[in-house]
Write a protein that holds these residues in place. Structure first.
Motif, short mmCIF file in Angstrom:
data_model
loop_
_atom_site.label_atom_id
_atom_site.label_comp_id
_atom_site.label_asym_id
_atom_site.label_seq_id
_atom_site.Cartn_x
_atom_site.Cartn_y
_atom_site.Cartn_z
N GLU A 59 0.81 -1.05 0.09
CA GLU A 59 -0.01 -0.23 0.06
C GLU A 59 0.63 1.31 -0.02
OE1 GLU A 59 -3.85 1.13 0.33
OE2 GLU A 59 -3.14 -0.21 -1.13
N ILE A 60 1.86 1.18 0.70
CA ILE A 60 2.94 2.27 0.57
C ILE A 60 3.38 2.62 -0.54
CG2 ILE A 60 5.04 3.08 1.63
CD1 ILE A 60 4.17 2.02 4.22
N ASN A 61 3.84 1.42 -1.08
CA ASN A 61 4.51 1.47 -2.69
C ASN A 61 3.38 2.20 -3.59
OD1 ASN A 61 6.51 0.83 -4.43
ND2 ASN A 61 5.38 -0.53 -5.20
N ARG A 62 2.18 1.66 -3.51
CA ARG A 62 1.09 1.99 -4.28
C ARG A 62 0.92 3.70 -4.36
NH1 ARG A 62 -3.95 3.74 -3.80
NH2 ARG A 62 -4.19 3.35 -1.49
N VAL A 63 0.95 4.38 -3.05
CA VAL A 63 0.76 5.75 -2.89
C VAL A 63 2.00 6.60 -3.19
CG1 VAL A 63 -1.23 5.23 -1.42
CG2 VAL A 63 0.63 5.70 -0.34
N LEU A 64 3.28 6.03 -3.29
CA LEU A 64 4.16 6.50 -3.42
C LEU A 64 4.39 6.95 -5.03
CD1 LEU A 64 7.24 4.99 -1.57
CD2 LEU A 64 6.70 7.34 -1.46
N LYS A 65 5.13 8.14 -5.21
CA LYS A 65 5.05 8.48 -6.61
C LYS A 65 6.42 7.72 -7.21
CE LYS A 65 3.59 13.28 -6.38
NZ LYS A 65 4.09 14.76 -6.71
N PRO A 66 6.59 7.30 -8.61
CA PRO A 66 7.69 6.90 -9.20
C PRO A 66 9.11 7.38 -8.64
CG PRO A 66 6.09 7.23 -10.75
CD PRO A 66 5.58 7.80 -9.70
N ASN A 67 9.75 6.81 -8.33
CA ASN A 67 11.12 7.29 -7.78
C ASN A 67 11.02 7.99 -6.30
OD1 ASN A 67 12.91 6.25 -9.85
ND2 ASN A 67 12.01 7.79 -11.08
N GLY A 68 9.66 7.93 -5.68
CA GLY A 68 9.51 8.36 -4.45
C GLY A 68 10.35 7.83 -3.42
N HIS A 69 10.32 8.13 -2.05
CA HIS A 69 11.37 7.89 -0.94
C HIS A 69 10.25 7.23 0.24
CE1 HIS A 69 14.77 8.86 -3.24
NE2 HIS A 69 14.33 10.09 -3.19
N LEU A 70 10.63 5.99 0.89
CA LEU A 70 10.00 5.64 2.14
C LEU A 70 11.36 5.83 3.27
CD1 LEU A 70 8.12 4.44 3.93
CD2 LEU A 70 8.69 2.04 2.92
N VAL A 71 10.76 6.49 4.37
CA VAL A 71 11.66 6.38 5.40
C VAL A 71 11.03 5.64 6.20
CG1 VAL A 71 12.78 7.95 7.01
CG2 VAL A 71 12.50 8.78 4.86
N LEU A 72 11.68 4.43 6.66
CA LEU A 72 10.88 3.46 7.60
C LEU A 72 11.76 3.19 8.78
CD1 LEU A 72 8.61 1.10 7.62
CD2 LEU A 72 10.44 -0.40 6.51
N MET A 73 11.17 3.29 10.00
CA MET A 73 11.98 3.31 11.18
C MET A 73 11.23 2.19 11.97
SD MET A 73 12.80 7.06 12.34
CE MET A 73 13.29 8.15 11.19
N VAL A 74 11.97 1.31 12.40
CA VAL A 74 11.21 0.05 13.22
C VAL A 74 12.02 -0.13 14.55
CG1 VAL A 74 10.27 -1.30 10.90
CG2 VAL A 74 12.76 -1.58 11.89
N TRP A 75 11.41 -0.82 15.63
CA TRP A 75 11.94 -1.04 16.59
C TRP A 75 13.03 -2.15 16.42
CZ3 TRP A 75 11.35 2.43 19.97
CH2 TRP A 75 10.29 3.30 20.15
N ASN A 76 14.12 -1.85 17.17
CA ASN A 76 15.38 -3.28 17.23
C ASN A 76 14.75 -3.87 18.52
OD1 ASN A 76 17.44 -4.89 17.33
ND2 ASN A 76 18.93 -3.34 17.30
#
Length: 90
Positions: A59-76
């Motif tokens: 879903e995130i990929n779907r709403v990103l523009k082509p060549n868009g960026h995802l900044v994803l932070m997860v717990w370690n």
């Protein structure tokens, strides 16, 4: 954006000039290719299964523009300070 109406109410109260949207990461309320950049901070671990996490990322990929960026932070969770919660003697 958040799934929790009560947390959004608190956020709206604290930050009156900011727009907050209630929504589900598994069915984002945006058209394809809407965003140049998306930030996902400490949310992926709340999704209960691998399949649903993959759906959220799709879903995130779907709403990103082509060549868009995802900044994803997860717990370690494998940090030393959390080891006592995962490692048990038998």
């Amino acid at each position: 954006m958040d799934f929790s109406a009560s947390l959004l109410a608190e956020a709206r109260h604290a930050h009156r000039k900011t727009t907050f949207i209630e929504g589900d990461i598994l069915n984002l309320p945006f058209q394809d290719g809407t965003f140049d950049i998306i930030f996902s901070i400490a949310s992926l671990h709340h999704i209960p299964s691998k399949n649903l996490r993959e759906k959220a990322l799709q879903e995130i990929n779907r709403v990103l523009k082509p060549n868009g960026h995802l900044v994803l932070m997860v717990w370690n969770l494998w940090q030393k300070r959390y080891a006592k919660h995962f490692v048990r003697s038998v």
